[in-house]
Design an enzyme around this catalytic site. Sequence first.
Site, PDB file in Angstrom:
ATOM      1  CE  LYS A   1      -0.270  -0.468  -0.760  1.00  0.00           C
ATOM      2  NZ  LYS A   1      -0.507   0.420  -1.866  1.00  0.00           N
TER       3      LYS A   1
ATOM      4  CB  SER B   1      -2.561  -1.833  -4.389  1.00  0.00           C
ATOM      5  OG  SER B   1      -1.120  -1.227  -3.661  1.00  0.00           O
TER       6      SER B   1
ATOM      7  CB  SER C   1      -1.346   1.593  -5.769  1.00  0.00           C
ATOM      8  OG  SER C   1      -1.464   0.762  -6.592  1.00  0.00           O
TER       9      SER C   1
END
Length: 347
Positions: A80, A155, A179
């Site tokens: 990420k 996210s 997330s």
Amino acid sequence: MADLIFEPMYVVAERMRRGEVSAVELTEAALAQVDAWGDRINPFVTLTAELAREMARERDAELASGTDRGPLHGVPVVLKDLLETKGVRTTGGSKALSDNVPEEDATVVRLLRKAGAVFVGKTGMPEFATEPTSVNETFGAVHNPWNLALDTSGSSSGTGAAVAAGMAWCGPGSDTGGSIRMPAAACGLVGLKPTYGRVSLRGVLPLSASRDHIGPMARTVQDAALLMNALAWYDEADIYSRDAPVEDYAAGLEGGVAGLRVGAFSNDGREPIAPDILAGFNAGLRALEAAGAVIEPVDVAEFFTGLNTGVIYVADVFAHHGHFLSEQPENLSAEVRRTLEKGRDTS
């Protein structure tokens, strides 16, 4: 190689050790999926194809010489884009950090290098992980590989999409308010939000450090457990890290759930739940109960009464990123500016 990319990580890892497949072949299979679907799904902010090939060659050479780093050795993973990665652009999804190239790895990135993972790229996310969707004004939205017209949630959007689409076998996500869990659910993956402090936050671009967690995202429970084994570690340099023994998360997975107490709540008292989602949730509870688990209803609605977690959230976001309001306001999305202004007023 098309079928190879959707085999579980623990399966391809064993095949690699038997000499049936190489880290280079796994990496090329993952990159072929990026070539085929990357433009339509848009899971990456920065693709590191040549780095991945170099790492894969190194992992193959190590295996050939007798060095085996464990279950992730030679396995393509994604990172990420809030995990600082030495020599690789790390933006946190923000134009304000579009030229940020860290000189050191985040602790979890360093642990993944130690475990022998191969880095395919840095995955997309909403700016500073502030939104529960993939929407990003700078890098574009991430599309759900199951239906390109749908979002991945957020996210950890790009990680969810990349793993679901076979562009990697797994990857760490971050979770402050869902997330990891939401994109895992939307993309058909396994996602775990671990105990706070179980995985180091050092080198993670924060959203709300008092609530941030790093955890695994993968296509199977066993793969998620193996990734969690690599991530869990006490980091003396991280004030949030939890000094506790690290267990083997993959141990006992075949033992079943008989006797396990499962707390279950179907509503937190804040948002209505779609009937089909609730039906699936209840079907899961019935399956657990049939397997011998003890289901215990939990009422959490009262917990949220009078608890204004939003104040903590915006204050934390401002503490971490408020300086961009004066330094680079033009490089922030309107939504992030509003969040930071709320945090400034709260602080």
